[in-house]
Design a protein around this motif. Structure first.
Motif, PDB file in Angstrom:
ATOM      1  N   LYS A 311       0.852  -1.183   0.000  1.00  0.00           N
ATOM      2  CA  LYS A 311       0.000   0.000   0.000  1.00  0.00           C
ATOM      3  C   LYS A 311       0.895   1.243   0.000  1.00  0.00           C
ATOM      4  N   PHE A 312       0.380   2.352  -0.561  1.00  0.00           N
ATOM      5  CA  PHE A 312       1.152   3.580  -0.567  1.00  0.00           C
ATOM      6  C   PHE A 312       0.346   4.706   0.064  1.00  0.00           C
ATOM      7  N   GLU A 313       1.052   5.763   0.456  1.00  0.00           N
ATOM      8  CA  GLU A 313       0.416   6.921   1.082  1.00  0.00           C
ATOM      9  C   GLU A 313       0.109   7.969   0.019  1.00  0.00           C
ATOM     10  N   ARG A 314      -1.151   8.426  -0.022  1.00  0.00           N
ATOM     11  CA  ARG A 314      -1.539   9.443  -0.994  1.00  0.00           C
ATOM     12  C   ARG A 314      -1.125  10.840  -0.525  1.00  0.00           C
ATOM     13  N   ASP A 315      -1.081  11.767  -1.494  1.00  0.00           N
ATOM     14  CA  ASP A 315      -0.675  13.152  -1.249  1.00  0.00           C
ATOM     15  C   ASP A 315      -1.656  13.841  -0.298  1.00  0.00           C
ATOM     16  N   HIS A 316      -1.135  14.485   0.732  1.00  0.00           N
ATOM     17  CA  HIS A 316      -1.979  15.136   1.733  1.00  0.00           C
ATOM     18  C   HIS A 316      -2.656  16.396   1.213  1.00  0.00           C
ATOM     19  N   GLU A 317      -2.252  16.879   0.051  1.00  0.00           N
ATOM     20  CA  GLU A 317      -2.849  18.102  -0.482  1.00  0.00           C
ATOM     21  C   GLU A 317      -4.284  17.895  -0.949  1.00  0.00           C
ATOM     22  N   ASN A 318      -4.698  16.673  -1.115  1.00  0.00           N
ATOM     23  CA  ASN A 318      -6.070  16.392  -1.545  1.00  0.00           C
ATOM     24  C   ASN A 318      -6.743  15.540  -0.484  1.00  0.00           C
ATOM     25  N   PRO A 319      -7.354  16.169   0.543  1.00  0.00           N
ATOM     26  CA  PRO A 319      -7.924  15.411   1.674  1.00  0.00           C
ATOM     27  C   PRO A 319      -8.982  14.403   1.249  1.00  0.00           C
ATOM     28  N   LYS A 320      -9.664  14.650   0.144  1.00  0.00           N
ATOM     29  CA  LYS A 320     -10.732  13.752  -0.286  1.00  0.00           C
ATOM     30  C   LYS A 320     -10.215  12.344  -0.542  1.00  0.00           C
ATOM     31  N   TYR A 321      -8.977  12.262  -1.008  1.00  0.00           N
ATOM     32  CA  TYR A 321      -8.449  10.951  -1.379  1.00  0.00           C
ATOM     33  C   TYR A 321      -7.312  10.493  -0.464  1.00  0.00           C
ATOM     34  N   MET A 322      -7.156  11.143   0.665  1.00  0.00           N
ATOM     35  CA  MET A 322      -6.137  10.694   1.614  1.00  0.00           C
ATOM     36  C   MET A 322      -6.473   9.308   2.149  1.00  0.00           C
ATOM     37  N   ASN A 323      -5.459   8.534   2.395  1.00  0.00           N
ATOM     38  CA  ASN A 323      -5.654   7.243   3.052  1.00  0.00           C
ATOM     39  C   ASN A 323      -4.865   7.222   4.356  1.00  0.00           C
ATOM     40  N   GLU A 324      -5.253   6.337   5.228  1.00  0.00           N
ATOM     41  CA  GLU A 324      -4.714   6.329   6.590  1.00  0.00           C
ATOM     42  C   GLU A 324      -3.651   5.247   6.752  1.00  0.00           C
ATOM     43  N   PRO A 325      -2.676   5.488   7.637  1.00  0.00           N
ATOM     44  CA  PRO A 325      -1.699   4.443   7.958  1.00  0.00           C
ATOM     45  C   PRO A 325      -2.369   3.326   8.748  1.00  0.00           C
ATOM     46  N   PRO A 326      -1.703   2.157   8.865  1.00  0.00           N
ATOM     47  CA  PRO A 326      -0.379   1.853   8.324  1.00  0.00           C
ATOM     48  C   PRO A 326      -0.411   1.571   6.819  1.00  0.00           C
ATOM     49  N   PHE A 327       0.793   1.504   6.242  1.00  0.00           N
ATOM     50  CA  PHE A 327       0.956   1.261   4.814  1.00  0.00           C
ATOM     51  C   PHE A 327       1.809  -0.004   4.640  1.00  0.00           C
ATOM     52  N   PRO A 328       1.186  -1.170   4.757  1.00  0.00           N
ATOM     53  CA  PRO A 328       1.952  -2.423   4.836  1.00  0.00           C
ATOM     54  C   PRO A 328       2.643  -2.804   3.529  1.00  0.00           C
ATOM     55  N   ILE A 329       3.838  -3.313   3.679  1.00  0.00           N
ATOM     56  CA  ILE A 329       4.574  -3.987   2.609  1.00  0.00           C
ATOM     57  C   ILE A 329       4.609  -5.456   3.001  1.00  0.00           C
ATOM     58  N   VAL A 330       3.968  -6.307   2.217  1.00  0.00           N
ATOM     59  CA  VAL A 330       3.724  -7.691   2.629  1.00  0.00           C
ATOM     60  C   VAL A 330       4.242  -8.662   1.572  1.00  0.00           C
ATOM     61  N   ILE A 331       4.880  -9.723   2.025  1.00  0.00           N
ATOM     62  CA  ILE A 331       5.234 -10.844   1.158  1.00  0.00           C
ATOM     63  C   ILE A 331       4.269 -11.982   1.454  1.00  0.00           C
ATOM     64  N   PHE A 332       3.706 -12.538   0.402  1.00  0.00           N
ATOM     65  CA  PHE A 332       2.877 -13.731   0.498  1.00  0.00           C
ATOM     66  C   PHE A 332       3.691 -14.897  -0.063  1.00  0.00           C
TER      67      PHE A 332
END
Length: 767
Positions: A311-332
């Motif tokens: 998952k990645f963190e979206r730009d804070h300049e556009n609150p409508k599309y902000m997403n919340e932490p955590p931002f996991p990097i996962v190996i399956f």
């Protein structure tokens, strides 16, 4: 040690079972405080892969191991992806990127590596490939028209541009298709050219791709038919890999800009269904939000393809599309190798955008590289440390599984017959149920059939009961367990091939996906049997792949996506070998047989080199050049003179040419061989055991050794003795019997046939 974890963030595991653990662990390093997309490749030609970063204002590379930033070019660069390729065919890697920041001024450019005439640290010359009217989402290079020159493929939202290279410049072709993003290249239909795989559909490359139509085929409509009206519709990450090991490419998809979407892979049963469908969905994670990174590779080096998602963190300049932490990097981790069961490992929770898997430093394992997001840094490296602390090779515990076997056999196979998570053993006419734990308990022995030699474990009818292929002289049978514990077996005659070695069965056997799609094929001597849709009706279809010799080492030698067969055939030798009755020097011609594509027509033979009575074979990459080499051991009868050798034949750039022969050891007869990463240092080791027989009133000589030959990564080996004076024949086989993450050894014997040996590897237990 990394264990399976269930994340507390919005990731649902669904149908996937979380099993086992992995020794894979990572060290973290900040490469650059600025952002930028990444690729991995050997830029300066020192044999070690470096890291390349594509930033809006510059292109740069970070040489391994110091990672001191070197600027390639400054400018106004664009695109979510770029690529490294030898575009001018001068032996070094060039860089291809988008350039420009407005919709009227996008271009595709390539930057010429100053090598080999100059230094990679010098500025790189810019060349224009062609105009691009939209932002570049995905960018790759491959020879699409098979003219020997690399072409450039650039995906934008509503179309894909192919820039065909020719002697006078570039010819551009635009292919319109559904919105919006995600691309991979793969030969999906197995016709020898690369197809374009997009978000839920794929474009079939025609015979003449510069002029003819690219036909569109559906994989899964939900990935390209979203109609909410949002810019987020139909944004995907796409990857391709053979997740179930059936010889057909599978397609992986995740949603890069929405929540509540899965990470899933899609498969078909035959090459025909690649075009017609249906493609079946297999869920790895029921929910993985904002999954813009999706990569496939064998991360824990168990031979199976794993998946890296982030998952990645979206730009804070556009609150409508902000997403919340955590931002996991996962190996399956692909636990069983068939894509049905997965173990998860969260590497970090800080996120990555357009992250990649790459072998930084060329040490044989896959690392994770990428920026935290499209709008910010840093660029980070998670270096795979699996091979940094090799397992000890002196931690073995001997277990005598059986000492009352009353019959010689050739068969030795492993599989979890009763589905308890432990590998059971089939050898000759018996099935041995693994007691689990430390395996010192009673291995319950079950008679399969008094006259049979059981050689292979394979799922013939896709049900919950175990299946075995066994032979009598000139007869072949399928045995199916009647109960889940394998206590009783029923048999079906499946063939009457003329296979009869020592009035027993055959020493050449195995299982492999010789025909892409469907069930694996059973290799018996110089034949292979196809498992039909209704195996209980008997008379399985049969193909004779060779009339001139035998082989049972299976692998994709020529890298065309099809499994070939390696082995040898007999030729007229020279002088008599001392200590033998009729063996002559150089009486074996090692070779390989090329899979013709449908596997049923003529298999062309290519000679490799010479040996003397070659007996056991294995195909594996021993020197890290990503080409399969052939390992052989030689037989001597009665084996009283130490003149049998183990060789490995190094595959050249063209596998049709002769291969270089390298000696590992010369000692007593070696009718045993297996290969695997026993010490888990990232390269393939060998295991051998000597075999001798009494002859003309003389007893068999002593001093026989079971050995691990530890590889230094370049095909040079050091002996580690596991045990002495336990004779083996078609044994010394590697398998993780106790599910503890390391490889154990199993052997049967010929002279001392009453024994079934197990050496439990305690290297992981004592970490």
């Amino acid at each position: 040690m990394c264990f399976a974890v269930v994340l507390s963030v919005n990731i649902g595991w669904g149908q996937a079972s979380l099993l086992s653990s992995s020794r894979t662990h990572f060290s973290h390093r900040l490469l650059d405080t600025e952002g930028g997309h990444t690729q991995v490749g050997d830029i300066n030609g020192d044999g070690k892969n470096d890291i390349v970063v594509h930033h809006q204002r510059h292109l740069a590379w970070f040489p391994y191991p110091g990672y001191q930033k070197q600027t390639i070019q400054e400018g106004n660069f664009s695109g979510d992806r770029f690529t490294l390729t030898d575009l001018d065919q001068d032996g070094d890697l060039d860089l291809v990127s988008g350039k420009g920041r407005d919709e009227t001024n996008y271009q595709i450019c390539w930057y010429e590596n100053p090598r080999p005439a100059g230094q990679a640290s010098s500025r790189w010359r810019e060349h224009v490939v062609g105009p691009q009217s939209q932002y570049v989402k995905d960018l790759m290079a491959v020879d699409m028209d098979q003219d020997g020159q690399m072409d450039v493929i650039a995906r934008s939202h509503g179309y894909t541009h192919i820039f065909f290279r020719h002697s006078e410049g570039w010819q551009s072709r635009r292919i319109n298709h559904p919105f919006k993003e995600g691309m991979a290249l793969a030969d999906l239909d197995r016709d020898g050219d690369m197809d374009i795989v997009l978000n839920g559909f794929w474009l079939e490359t025609p015979t003449h791709p510069r002029q003819e139509e690219f036909k569109q085929h559906t994989i899964a409509e939900k990935w390209f038919t979203q109609k909410s009206g949002s810019w987020q519709d139909n944004c995907a990450s796409v990857a391709v890999g053979d997740m179930d090991g059936d010889g057909l490419p599978d397609v992986l998809l995740s949603h890069s800009e929405k929540v509540d979407w899965p990470v899933a892979w899609y498969s078909v049963d035959s090459p025909t269904q690649v075009k017609t469908g249906p493609w079946r969905e297999h869920v790895i994670a029921e929910v993985f939000d904002w999954c813009e990174t999706l990569q496939v590779g064998d991360i824990n080096r168990d031979g199976y393809l794993d998946v890296m998602a982030a998952k990645f963190e979206r730009d804070h300049e556009n609150p409508k599309y902000m997403n919340e932490p955590p931002f996991p990097i996962v190996i399956f981790y692909n636990f069983k190798g068939d894509g049905s069961q997965w173990t998860s490992h969260q590497v970090a929770d800080t996120g990555v955008y357009a992250g990649i898997l790459g072998d930084v430093g060329s040490d044989g394992d896959l690392d994770i590289i990428g920026p935290r997001s499209y709008w910010k840094g840093p660029v980070e490296l998670w270096e795979n440390r699996l091979g940094d602390k090799p397992l000890a090779l002196d931690q073995w515990h001997y277990i005598q599984v059986d000492e009352t076997r009353d019959k010689r056999c050739f068969g030795l196979a492993f599989g979890d017959i009763n589905r308890d998570g432990y590998q059971d053993i089939v050898a000759g006419k018996w099935f041995y149920r693994n007691p689990g734990g430390d395996m010192t308990g009673d291995w319950e022995r079950v008679d399969i059939d008094e006259q049979i030699d059981a050689l292979v474990i394979v799922d013939a009818d896709m049900d919950e009961f175990g299946d075995i292929i066994g032979l009598k002289p000139n007869e072949q049978y399928w045995y199916e367990a009647i109960d889940k514990q394998g206590s009783r077996w029923r048999k079906t005659r499946i063939g009457s091939l003329p296979i009869d070695d020592h009035r027993l069965s055959t020493q050449i056997y195995g299982v492999g996906q010789l025909i892409p799609g469907g069930k694996r094929e059973v290799i018996l001597s110089n034949y292979f049997l196809e498992i039909p849709a209704r195996p209980q009706e008997g008379d399985w279809p049969t193909t004779k792949y060779s009339s001139e010799g035998n082989g049972y080492a299976i692998g994709d030698i020529d890298r065309d996506g099809l499994l070939d067969v390696g082995g040898s055939y007999r030729v007229q030798g020279k002088d008599l070998v001392p200590g033998t009755r009729n063996v002559t020097w150089d009486c074996s011609r090692t070779c390989w047989w090329k899979n013709p594509g449908n596997a049923r027509s003529h298999w062309q033979r290519f000679d490799i080199g010479t040996a003397t009575h070659a007996d056991r074979y294995a195909l594996t990459d021993l020197n890290g050049d990503r080409r399969l080499d052939l390992v052989i051991t030689e037989e001597r009868y009665p084996g009283h003179v130490a003149n049998g050798s183990c060789y490995w034949f190094e595959q050249p750039a063209s596998p049709e040419e002769p291969w270089s022969r390298h000696l590992v050891v010369t000692q007593l007869s070696m009718n045993n061989l297996d290969v695997g990463d026993v010490d888990q240092d990232g390269d393939i080791d060998l295991v051998t055991c000597e075999h001798t027989m009494p002859y003309q009133g003389k007893p068999a000589p002593g001093g026989i050794k079971l050995e691990i030959w530890a590889n230094d990564g370049r095909g040079r080996f050091t002996s580690h003795i596991v045990d002495r004076e336990k004779e083996s024949h078609l044994g010394a086989q590697l398998v993780d019997l106790d599910a503890d993450g390391d490889l154990d050894i199993v052997s049967i014997a010929w002279r001392d046939f009453k024994y079934l040996h197990v050496w439990r590897n305690d290297a992981v237990r004592k970490e």
